[in-house]
Design a protein around this motif. Structure first.
Motif, PDB file in Angstrom:
ATOM      1  N   ALA A   1      40.056  78.994  -1.759  1.00  0.00           N
ATOM      2  CA  ALA A   1      39.348  80.091  -1.097  1.00  0.00           C
ATOM      3  C   ALA A   1      39.715  81.420  -1.752  1.00  0.00           C
ATOM      4  CB  ALA A   1      39.697  80.128   0.393  1.00  0.00           C
ATOM      5  N   MET A   2      40.997  81.619  -2.043  1.00  0.00           N
ATOM      6  CA  MET A   2      41.432  82.840  -2.706  1.00  0.00           C
ATOM      7  C   MET A   2      40.846  82.932  -4.113  1.00  0.00           C
ATOM      8  SD  MET A   2      43.000  85.675  -2.532  1.00  0.00           S
ATOM      9  CE  MET A   2      44.133  85.634  -1.131  1.00  0.00           C
ATOM     10  N   ALA A   3      40.732  81.798  -4.799  1.00  0.00           N
ATOM     11  CA  ALA A   3      40.144  81.781  -6.135  1.00  0.00           C
ATOM     12  C   ALA A   3      38.678  82.220  -6.093  1.00  0.00           C
ATOM     13  CB  ALA A   3      40.258  80.389  -6.751  1.00  0.00           C
ATOM     14  N   VAL A   4      37.957  81.784  -5.056  1.00  0.00           N
ATOM     15  CA  VAL A   4      36.554  82.176  -4.906  1.00  0.00           C
ATOM     16  C   VAL A   4      36.445  83.680  -4.655  1.00  0.00           C
ATOM     17  CG1 VAL A   4      34.486  81.953  -3.479  1.00  0.00           C
ATOM     18  CG2 VAL A   4      35.802  79.921  -4.101  1.00  0.00           C
ATOM     19  N   VAL A   5      37.293  84.202  -3.769  1.00  0.00           N
ATOM     20  CA  VAL A   5      37.291  85.641  -3.478  1.00  0.00           C
ATOM     21  C   VAL A   5      37.589  86.431  -4.750  1.00  0.00           C
ATOM     22  CG1 VAL A   5      38.475  87.506  -2.252  1.00  0.00           C
ATOM     23  CG2 VAL A   5      37.897  85.388  -1.055  1.00  0.00           C
ATOM     24  N   GLY A   6      38.577  85.966  -5.517  1.00  0.00           N
ATOM     25  CA  GLY A   6      38.898  86.636  -6.773  1.00  0.00           C
ATOM     26  C   GLY A   6      37.744  86.603  -7.748  1.00  0.00           C
ATOM     27  N   GLY A   7      37.045  85.463  -7.803  1.00  0.00           N
ATOM     28  CA  GLY A   7      35.895  85.354  -8.694  1.00  0.00           C
ATOM     29  C   GLY A   7      34.773  86.306  -8.310  1.00  0.00           C
ATOM     30  N   ILE A   8      34.509  86.415  -7.008  1.00  0.00           N
ATOM     31  CA  ILE A   8      33.469  87.328  -6.535  1.00  0.00           C
ATOM     32  C   ILE A   8      33.854  88.777  -6.841  1.00  0.00           C
ATOM     33  CG2 ILE A   8      32.294  88.226  -4.487  1.00  0.00           C
ATOM     34  CD1 ILE A   8      32.495  85.412  -3.297  1.00  0.00           C
ATOM     35  N   ASN A   9      35.129  89.108  -6.644  1.00  0.00           N
ATOM     36  CA  ASN A   9      35.592  90.462  -6.957  1.00  0.00           C
ATOM     37  C   ASN A   9      35.410  90.787  -8.429  1.00  0.00           C
ATOM     38  OD1 ASN A   9      36.330  91.197  -4.377  1.00  0.00           O
ATOM     39  ND2 ASN A   9      38.459  90.581  -4.601  1.00  0.00           N
ATOM     40  N   GLU A  10      35.655  89.808  -9.292  1.00  0.00           N
ATOM     41  CA  GLU A  10      35.480  90.035 -10.722  1.00  0.00           C
ATOM     42  C   GLU A  10      34.004  90.251 -11.070  1.00  0.00           C
ATOM     43  OE1 GLU A  10      37.653  90.532 -13.241  1.00  0.00           O
ATOM     44  OE2 GLU A  10      39.054  90.659 -11.569  1.00  0.00           O
ATOM     45  N   LEU A  11      33.118  89.536 -10.392  1.00  0.00           N
ATOM     46  CA  LEU A  11      31.687  89.745 -10.608  1.00  0.00           C
ATOM     47  C   LEU A  11      31.285  91.163 -10.198  1.00  0.00           C
ATOM     48  CD1 LEU A  11      30.203  86.355  -9.307  1.00  0.00           C
ATOM     49  CD2 LEU A  11      30.287  87.146 -11.681  1.00  0.00           C
ATOM     50  N   VAL A  12      31.850  91.639  -9.088  1.00  0.00           N
ATOM     51  CA  VAL A  12      31.557  92.998  -8.615  1.00  0.00           C
ATOM     52  C   VAL A  12      32.108  94.027  -9.599  1.00  0.00           C
ATOM     53  CG1 VAL A  12      32.002  94.691  -6.807  1.00  0.00           C
ATOM     54  CG2 VAL A  12      31.450  92.330  -6.195  1.00  0.00           C
ATOM     55  N   LEU A  13      33.336  93.822 -10.070  1.00  0.00           N
ATOM     56  CA  LEU A  13      33.927  94.749 -11.031  1.00  0.00           C
ATOM     57  C   LEU A  13      33.107  94.798 -12.320  1.00  0.00           C
ATOM     58  CD1 LEU A  13      37.728  93.968 -10.594  1.00  0.00           C
ATOM     59  CD2 LEU A  13      36.607  96.154 -10.159  1.00  0.00           C
ATOM     60  N   GLN A  14      32.610  93.661 -12.738  1.00  0.00           N
ATOM     61  CA  GLN A  14      31.765  93.620 -13.930  1.00  0.00           C
ATOM     62  C   GLN A  14      30.484  94.420 -13.713  1.00  0.00           C
ATOM     63  OE1 GLN A  14      29.788  89.852 -15.109  1.00  0.00           O
ATOM     64  NE2 GLN A  14      30.742  90.152 -17.106  1.00  0.00           N
ATOM     65  N   ALA A  15      29.901  94.295 -12.536  1.00  0.00           N
ATOM     66  CA  ALA A  15      28.690  95.059 -12.222  1.00  0.00           C
ATOM     67  C   ALA A  15      28.977  96.560 -12.232  1.00  0.00           C
ATOM     68  CB  ALA A  15      28.143  94.630 -10.857  1.00  0.00           C
ATOM     69  N   ILE A  16      30.156  96.945 -11.731  1.00  0.00           N
ATOM     70  CA  ILE A  16      30.547  98.358 -11.741  1.00  0.00           C
ATOM     71  C   ILE A  16      30.690  98.857 -13.174  1.00  0.00           C
ATOM     72  CG2 ILE A  16      32.395  99.979 -11.166  1.00  0.00           C
ATOM     73  CD1 ILE A  16      32.962  98.289  -8.685  1.00  0.00           C
ATOM     74  N   GLU A  17      31.379  98.087 -14.010  1.00  0.00           N
ATOM     75  CA  GLU A  17      31.606  98.486 -15.396  1.00  0.00           C
ATOM     76  C   GLU A  17      30.300  98.593 -16.170  1.00  0.00           C
ATOM     77  OE1 GLU A  17      34.226  95.515 -16.842  1.00  0.00           O
ATOM     78  OE2 GLU A  17      35.983  96.255 -15.752  1.00  0.00           O
ATOM     79  N   GLN A  18      29.345  97.738 -15.858  1.00  0.00           N
ATOM     80  CA  GLN A  18      28.067  97.727 -16.567  1.00  0.00           C
ATOM     81  C   GLN A  18      27.002  98.584 -15.886  1.00  0.00           C
ATOM     82  OE1 GLN A  18      27.106  93.545 -16.887  1.00  0.00           O
ATOM     83  NE2 GLN A  18      28.735  93.150 -18.367  1.00  0.00           N
ATOM     84  N   ASP A  19      27.436  99.364 -14.866  1.00  0.00           N
ATOM     85  CA  ASP A  19      26.535 100.253 -14.142  1.00  0.00           C
ATOM     86  C   ASP A  19      25.336  99.493 -13.575  1.00  0.00           C
ATOM     87  OD1 ASP A  19      25.786 102.686 -13.082  1.00  0.00           O
ATOM     88  OD2 ASP A  19      24.613 103.287 -14.835  1.00  0.00           O
ATOM     89  N   GLN A  20      25.619  98.344 -12.953  1.00  0.00           N
ATOM     90  CA  GLN A  20      24.573  97.500 -12.383  1.00  0.00           C
ATOM     91  C   GLN A  20      24.793  97.263 -10.892  1.00  0.00           C
ATOM     92  OE1 GLN A  20      24.650  93.934 -14.773  1.00  0.00           O
ATOM     93  NE2 GLN A  20      23.467  94.872 -16.431  1.00  0.00           N
TER      94      GLN A  20
END
Length: 255
Positions: free
Chosen positions: A156-175
């Protein structure tokens, strides 16, 4: 806000105003450019009142992060319908979560990026928030009435971490405006994690119970490498299948 209102406000109300003031300032100009003078002006309280609640701007940001995390968790809970299957509940919760984040891009960047610049206090606040999200995900998936697979804490923690990384990527790519597009892959990640976990232990259990050399004794032998490769291959296949199904489902819903 009038001076009379400020004088009659309770400490709890003062704290709430300061957090709201912090949120407004951060949303308008970012954390780095926000000063305590900006916060108290937006909150309509004195600088002395600020220091009665927070020792500095960083502590106020951590408090805002914690309050925002609780708000996001409340949104997640309201998006869950216990009468539906866990897959649908997870997808609805993730959609609601990403919707909350996308509603205030500047504040979201602060809570996801600037919080990490605060050192151990920021990391501790983030870890606590992630643990709450992981616990919530377990509650949804591991319902007493559910006959499906069990989601364990680490996964469950791994999934939360994965989702957070997807969000951070969207922030970095201005998406950030396209966060809704992450619902399908994030939901697929949650589903795939269950199957990976089951596949992993089913393969190991088979090897331990079979007539061949037990897994614990295989070590770095050819058999050991082959077994590890088999587990990884099965897990990768499951992930790809889950993501493909999620994408097909998303396309069909838009037809």
């Amino acid at each position: 806000m009038s001076a009379a209102d400020t004088e009659t406000a309770t400490p709890t109300e003062h704290r709430a105003r300061l957090l709201e003031g912090m949120a407004q300032c951060v949303a308008a100009q970012g954390y780095a450019d926000t000063t305590i003078a900006d916060i108290v002006r937006e909150a309509g309280v004195s600088r002395r009142t600020f220091y009665e609640h927070f020792s500095d701007k960083a502590v106020c940001l951590v408090a805002l992060y914690e309050a925002a995390s609780q708000n996001a968790l409340a949104v997640l809970r309201s998006a869950v319908d216990p009468q539906r299957g866990w897959q649908e509940q997870v997808e609805s919760a993730i959609g609601a979560y990403l919707g909350v984040l996308a509603s205030n891009p500047v504040l979201m960047r602060t809570l996801f990026v600037d919080i990490l610049g605060l050192g151990l206090p920021g990391l501790a606040a983030r870890r606590h928030a992630n643990q709450q999200l992981a616990d919530f995900m377990q509650e949804v998936v591991n319902q007493p009435s559910s006959a499906g697979p069990v989601l364990h804490g680490a996964m469950a923690m791994a999934v939360v971490g994965g989702i957070n990384e997807l969000v951070l990527q969207a922030i970095e790519q201005d998406q950030v405006a396209q966060l809704a597009e992450l619902v399908a892959p994030a939901s697929a990640l949650a589903g795939a994690s269950l199957y990976i976990y089951i596949t992993h232990f089913e393969v190991f259990a088979f090897l331990e119970s079979s007539a061949v050399t037990p897994w614990s004794e295989l070590g770095d032998s050819a058999w050991g490498r082959a077994a590890a490769g088999l587990t990884f291959g099965l897990a990768l296949w499951v992930v790809r299948r889950q993501i493909t199904r999620a994408r097909i489902g998303a396309v069909r819903r838009h037809l």
